[in-house]
Design an enzyme around this catalytic site. Sequence first.
Site, PDB file in Angstrom:
ATOM      1  N   SER A   1       0.870  -1.180   0.000  1.00 18.76           N
ATOM      2  CA  SER A   1       0.000   0.000   0.000  1.00 18.76           C
ATOM      3  C   SER A   1       0.904   1.226   0.000  1.00 18.76           C
ATOM      4  CB  SER A   1      -0.929  -0.014   1.219  1.00 18.76           C
ATOM      5  OG  SER A   1      -0.175  -0.145   2.406  1.00 18.76           O
TER       6      SER A   1
ATOM      7  N   GLU B   1       1.310   5.615   0.801  1.00 17.40           N
ATOM      8  CA  GLU B   1       0.802   6.861   1.388  1.00 17.40           C
ATOM      9  C   GLU B   1       1.171   8.038   0.496  1.00 17.40           C
ATOM     10  OE1 GLU B   1       1.292   8.078   5.754  1.00 17.40           O
ATOM     11  OE2 GLU B   1       2.470   9.604   4.707  1.00 17.40           O
TER      12      GLU B   1
ATOM     13  N   ARG C   1      -4.532  10.828  16.497  1.00 17.81           N
ATOM     14  CA  ARG C   1      -4.673  11.985  17.377  1.00 17.81           C
ATOM     15  C   ARG C   1      -4.116  13.223  16.688  1.00 17.81           C
ATOM     16  NH1 ARG C   1      -0.552  12.934  22.118  1.00 17.81           N
ATOM     17  NH2 ARG C   1       0.572  13.623  20.269  1.00 17.81           N
TER      18      ARG C   1
ATOM     19  N   ASP D   1      -0.410  15.675  15.738  1.00 17.69           N
ATOM     20  CA  ASP D   1       0.597  16.406  16.505  1.00 17.69           C
ATOM     21  C   ASP D   1       0.092  17.801  16.843  1.00 17.69           C
ATOM     22  OD1 ASP D   1       2.707  14.565  16.719  1.00 17.69           O
ATOM     23  OD2 ASP D   1       3.204  14.885  14.602  1.00 17.69           O
TER      24      ASP D   1
ATOM     25  N   GLN E   1       4.942   3.708  12.357  1.00 17.70           N
ATOM     26  CA  GLN E   1       5.908   4.756  12.022  1.00 17.70           C
ATOM     27  C   GLN E   1       7.087   4.082  11.327  1.00 17.70           C
ATOM     28  OE1 GLN E   1       6.601   7.600  11.074  1.00 17.70           O
ATOM     29  NE2 GLN E   1       5.788   8.627  12.889  1.00 17.70           N
TER      30      GLN E   1
ATOM     31  N   PHE F   1      13.029  14.250  10.090  1.00 14.74           N
ATOM     32  CA  PHE F   1      11.793  13.502  10.381  1.00 14.74           C
ATOM     33  C   PHE F   1      12.004  12.566  11.562  1.00 14.74           C
ATOM     34  CE2 PHE F   1       9.670  13.114   5.920  1.00 14.74           C
ATOM     35  CZ  PHE F   1       8.806  14.137   6.214  1.00 14.74           C
TER      36      PHE F   1
ATOM     37  N   HIS G   1       3.658  -0.950   3.834  1.00 19.13           N
ATOM     38  CA  HIS G   1       3.038   0.344   3.512  1.00 19.13           C
ATOM     39  C   HIS G   1       4.159   1.345   3.231  1.00 19.13           C
ATOM     40  CE1 HIS G   1      -0.136   3.387   3.678  1.00 19.13           C
ATOM     41  NE2 HIS G   1       0.626   4.115   4.477  1.00 19.13           N
TER      42      HIS G   1
ATOM     43  N   ARG H   1       6.821  10.875  -4.287  1.00 22.20           N
ATOM     44  CA  ARG H   1       7.926  10.618  -5.229  1.00 22.20           C
ATOM     45  C   ARG H   1       7.880   9.133  -5.537  1.00 22.20           C
ATOM     46  NH1 ARG H   1      11.874  13.825  -1.523  1.00 22.20           N
ATOM     47  NH2 ARG H   1      11.478  15.918  -2.229  1.00 22.20           N
TER      48      ARG H   1
HETATM   49  P1  FAD Z   1      -1.613   7.836  19.690  1.00 23.63           P
HETATM   50  O1  FAD Z   1      -1.446   6.411  19.368  1.00 23.63           O
HETATM   51  O2  FAD Z   1      -2.917   8.261  20.212  1.00 23.63           O
HETATM   52  O3  FAD Z   1      -0.493   8.306  20.716  1.00 23.63           O
HETATM   53  C1  FAD Z   1       0.880   8.002  20.489  1.00 23.63           C
HETATM   54  C2  FAD Z   1       1.493   7.491  21.796  1.00 23.63           C
HETATM   55  O4  FAD Z   1       1.461   8.545  22.753  1.00 23.63           O
HETATM   56  C3  FAD Z   1       0.708   6.333  22.365  1.00 23.63           C
HETATM   57  O5  FAD Z   1       1.212   5.099  21.904  1.00 23.63           O
HETATM   58  C4  FAD Z   1       0.852   6.533  23.846  1.00 23.63           C
HETATM   59  O6  FAD Z   1       2.022   5.896  24.298  1.00 23.63           O
HETATM   60  C5  FAD Z   1       1.018   8.036  24.003  1.00 23.63           C
HETATM   61  N1  FAD Z   1      -0.263   8.699  24.332  1.00 23.63           N
HETATM   62  C6  FAD Z   1      -0.970   9.544  23.553  1.00 23.63           C
HETATM   63  N2  FAD Z   1      -2.035  10.023  24.198  1.00 23.63           N
HETATM   64  C7  FAD Z   1      -2.026   9.458  25.427  1.00 23.63           C
HETATM   65  C8  FAD Z   1      -2.868   9.550  26.573  1.00 23.63           C
HETATM   66  N3  FAD Z   1      -3.938  10.348  26.592  1.00 23.63           N
HETATM   67  N4  FAD Z   1      -2.537   8.814  27.652  1.00 23.63           N
HETATM   68  C9  FAD Z   1      -1.455   8.015  27.678  1.00 23.63           C
HETATM   69  N5  FAD Z   1      -0.606   7.894  26.601  1.00 23.63           N
HETATM   70  C10 FAD Z   1      -0.888   8.603  25.509  1.00 23.63           C
HETATM   71  N6  FAD Z   1      -0.054  13.208  11.558  1.00 23.63           N
HETATM   72  C11 FAD Z   1      -0.825  14.118  10.903  1.00 23.63           C
HETATM   73  O7  FAD Z   1      -0.950  15.271  11.355  1.00 23.63           O
HETATM   74  N7  FAD Z   1      -1.460  13.806   9.734  1.00 23.63           N
HETATM   75  C12 FAD Z   1      -1.397  12.566   9.200  1.00 23.63           C
HETATM   76  O8  FAD Z   1      -1.985  12.311   8.150  1.00 23.63           O
HETATM   77  C13 FAD Z   1      -0.607  11.574   9.873  1.00 23.63           C
HETATM   78  N8  FAD Z   1      -0.517  10.306   9.389  1.00 23.63           N
HETATM   79  C14 FAD Z   1       0.155   9.343  10.109  1.00 23.63           C
HETATM   80  C15 FAD Z   1       0.134   8.019   9.663  1.00 23.63           C
HETATM   81  C16 FAD Z   1       0.794   7.015  10.389  1.00 23.63           C
HETATM   82  C17 FAD Z   1       0.751   5.601   9.879  1.00 23.63           C
HETATM   83  C18 FAD Z   1       1.483   7.350  11.588  1.00 23.63           C
HETATM   84  C19 FAD Z   1       2.205   6.274  12.360  1.00 23.63           C
HETATM   85  C20 FAD Z   1       1.512   8.665  12.025  1.00 23.63           C
HETATM   86  C21 FAD Z   1       0.848   9.675  11.317  1.00 23.63           C
HETATM   87  N9  FAD Z   1       0.816  11.005  11.742  1.00 23.63           N
HETATM   88  C22 FAD Z   1       0.060  11.944  11.077  1.00 23.63           C
HETATM   89  C23 FAD Z   1       1.577  11.408  12.926  1.00 23.63           C
HETATM   90  C24 FAD Z   1       0.709  11.314  14.192  1.00 23.63           C
HETATM   91  O9  FAD Z   1      -0.349  12.250  14.124  1.00 23.63           O
HETATM   92  C25 FAD Z   1       1.602  11.620  15.384  1.00 23.63           C
HETATM   93  O10 FAD Z   1       2.538  10.599  15.567  1.00 23.63           O
HETATM   94  C26 FAD Z   1       0.837  11.899  16.675  1.00 23.63           C
HETATM   95  O11 FAD Z   1       1.735  12.464  17.615  1.00 23.63           O
HETATM   96  C27 FAD Z   1       0.236  10.650  17.286  1.00 23.63           C
HETATM   97  O12 FAD Z   1      -0.943  10.261  16.686  1.00 23.63           O
HETATM   98  P2  FAD Z   1      -1.502   8.779  16.958  1.00 23.63           P
HETATM   99  O13 FAD Z   1      -2.949   8.741  16.728  1.00 23.63           O
HETATM  100  O14 FAD Z   1      -0.689   7.755  16.279  1.00 23.63           O
HETATM  101  O15 FAD Z   1      -1.205   8.740  18.500  1.00 23.63           O
END
Ligand code: FAD
Length: 288
Positions: A7, A9, A99, A101, A170, A210, A259, A265
Amino acid sequence: MTTPRISFEFFPPQSLDASFKLWETVRVLAPLKPEFVSVTYGAGGTTRDLTHDAVTTIHNNYGVNVAAHLTCVNSTRTEVLEITDGYAKAGVTDIVALRGDAPKGQDQFTTTDGGFANSIELVETLAETGKFNIRVGAYPEPHPDSPDTAADVDWLKRKIDAGASSAITQFFFEADTFFRFRDACQKAGIDAPIIPGIMPITSWAGIKRFAAGCGASIPAWLNDAYEKAERDDRIELLSTAVCTELCSDLIDGGVEDLHFYTLNRPALSRDICHALGVAPSASLENVA
Ligand code: FAD
């Protein structure tokens, strides 16, 4: 070696020039028949409409399953559900639920008034609609907000239990990093697929930035190899070799899905896929 499922991205274009690059990327990679492609959602929710437009255009024109990324940043629950309603109406059923950043200028993620406090709440709400196949992010090396891998595994389990069907990791540079994480997830009772995220390296300086931002560690041997390759102008050759080897180590260890973070690119992702035995199965003229 088994041929993997793949897949890709993409990110949504923010200029005319970037649009040409995205559509060229889709044109080159769609014939490899990916299981799905995904389109990112700009940091801080900055590409809401652009992501929607790129997702629906690919969905309508390229015969490829598309997953729309979505984050909780700078949006109320109502706004997020408006976006997902739009996807459901357009026939887009895959979401990568994140969630997100903190927006530029802020250190920490903060909940928007009326918004989702974390990814688990987002996954739960999307799952309740019953309309989506929900994928989530996973972190083979500790996420910057996490004390350790155990906390990431525990959090991933909660996201899967909330309704996610699979996770995409990641990027990382050594297969053992993934295997250690996969083993920890299995031990914790996570049986949903965890798909390794592969970063074909087009710019070493860019990847180092990154990696520093997302907590991916850079092995010394890799840094040495890129410093030499930069000196000899052989980055592309090294990247094809390094990334193909990482993928084949993963496949040898039982991985069936990969993935690719294409960064719009296509050349490296295409070449690596070809080296792994993934060949074009249709001319895009037949579907575009
Ligand atoms: P989560 O899994 O919710 O949190 C990451 C880690 O932080 C958790 O494993 C946990 O250990 C800790 N944590 C978080 N919240 C809590 C809490 N309340 N309590 C306790 N521990 C907590 N970013 C973008 O802006 N746009 C995108 O399109 C995008 N695509 C992505 C695609 C992939 C496949 C990945 C891996 C990342 C992507 N990101 C993107 C980056 C991502 O938004 C960031 O890494 C962000 O900081 C975490 O989002 P998440 O949903 O993976 O986090």
